[in-house]
Design an enzyme around this catalytic site. Structure first.
Site, mmCIF file in Angstrom:
data_model
loop_
_atom_site.group_PDB
_atom_site.id
_atom_site.type_symbol
_atom_site.label_atom_id
_atom_site.label_comp_id
_atom_site.label_asym_id
_atom_site.label_seq_id
_atom_site.Cartn_x
_atom_site.Cartn_y
_atom_site.Cartn_z
ATOM 1 N N ASP A 1 20.075 -0.359 37.268
ATOM 2 C CA ASP A 1 18.747 0.162 37.560
ATOM 3 C C ASP A 1 18.105 0.580 36.237
ATOM 4 O OD1 ASP A 1 16.507 1.704 38.370
ATOM 5 O OD2 ASP A 1 17.474 2.062 40.300
ATOM 6 N N GLU B 1 31.189 0.855 42.617
ATOM 7 C CA GLU B 1 29.916 0.653 43.310
ATOM 8 C C GLU B 1 29.761 1.730 44.384
ATOM 9 O OE1 GLU B 1 26.567 0.119 44.281
ATOM 10 O OE2 GLU B 1 27.140 -1.532 42.947
ATOM 11 N N THR C 1 23.922 -13.930 39.383
ATOM 12 C CA THR C 1 23.895 -12.877 40.396
ATOM 13 C C THR C 1 22.570 -12.943 41.132
ATOM 14 O OG1 THR C 1 22.833 -11.096 39.137
ATOM 15 C CG2 THR C 1 25.203 -11.407 38.796
ATOM 16 N N ARG C 2 22.492 -12.288 42.269
ATOM 17 C CA ARG C 2 21.246 -12.295 43.035
ATOM 18 C C ARG C 2 20.138 -11.555 42.287
ATOM 19 N NH1 ARG C 2 22.071 -7.605 47.401
ATOM 20 N NH2 ARG C 2 23.903 -6.595 46.512
ATOM 21 N N ASP D 1 31.207 8.073 41.453
ATOM 22 C CA ASP D 1 30.317 7.940 40.316
ATOM 23 C C ASP D 1 31.083 7.335 39.151
ATOM 24 O OD1 ASP D 1 28.833 8.851 37.823
ATOM 25 O OD2 ASP D 1 27.493 9.574 39.393
#
Length: 230
Positions: free
Chosen positions: A135, A86, A209-210, A113
């Site tokens: 994303d 992360e 998860t959120r 990365d």
């Protein structure tokens, strides 16, 4: 759709830091993160040696966000070694705080990365890779930024053991379709779904998860894809 066929040595786009860290969070970066961080200065010779115990399996989670799923799985399966990647500082800080609070010993971390982490790992060293709510880069001109692509699917195939799994979850239908097309196109992967319920139902033991909660609030339906390494 336009495909990205060229290799890439980076896959991270966007900001690395949001709100300023609290004092305790900054302290965990100073004292705990160096003990858990992967050393990517050279290729990892033995992924099992990253952990204090001999792990039954090694799982990788790419882009773990606030760490909810990573922490849940590590507590659920203490015999498994978990590598979490992360680059977003605030998500890493939250996860470090929870690792310290629960004294979890089977997680190793990287803020590098994810491409560099994959390239550092040995062949056939992982049993599972999870990419959860990445994303989606929904604009066509940004599709090349999506983490799933021919180059990274090839990386997954290299580091996964035969019979290992690649798990992908998203609430963006175009990215789900994109992932199905790219992974199923690779000869080393098989999509495990046999009926609609297999990709509409969360994974066993799924903590949520959120990002998933936000998607459900906004009326989007998540999909949960599982691919097996042949």
């Amino acid at each position: 759709m336009t495909e990205m066929n060229e290799a890439r040595d980076s896959a991270f786009y966007g900001r690395r830091k949001g709100r300023p860290l609290r004092d305790q969070q900054a302290a965990r970066f100073d004292d705990l993160y160096p003990r858990l961080a992967l050393d990517l200065a050279a290729p990892v010779a033995d992924a099992g040696a990253l952990f204090p115990h001999a792990p039954d399996e090694i799982h990788l989670e790419i882009g773990f966000g606030g760490g909810e799923h990573l922490i849940h799985r590590a507590v659920e399966a203490p015999g498994v070694g978990f590598i979490g990647v992360e680059p977003f500082v605030n998500g890493m800080a939250k996860t470090l705080m929870e690792i310290d609070r629960r004294q979890i010993g089977n997680i190793r971390l990287s803020d590098a990365d994810a491409v560099k982490v994959l390239d550092a790992l040995p062949d056939a060293s992982l049993t599972r890779i999870s990419l959860l709510y990445p994303d989606p880069w929904p604009k066509k001109r940004h599709w090349k930024r999506r983490f799933v692509g021919p180059d990274n699917v090839a990386r997954f195939a290299r580091v996964l053991k035969p019979g290992g799994e690649f798990r992908f979850a998203s609430d963006i239908d175009t990215y789900v379709d994109w992932t199905l097309r790219h992974v199923r196109f690779h000869p080393d992967f098989e999509w495990m779904a046999r009926r609609a319920a297999d990709w509409q139902a969360p994974y066993p033991g799924w903590p949520g998860t959120r990002y998933e909660a936000k998607a459900l609030r906004e009326g989007r339906t998540p999909a949960y894809l599982t691919f097996r390494r042949l």
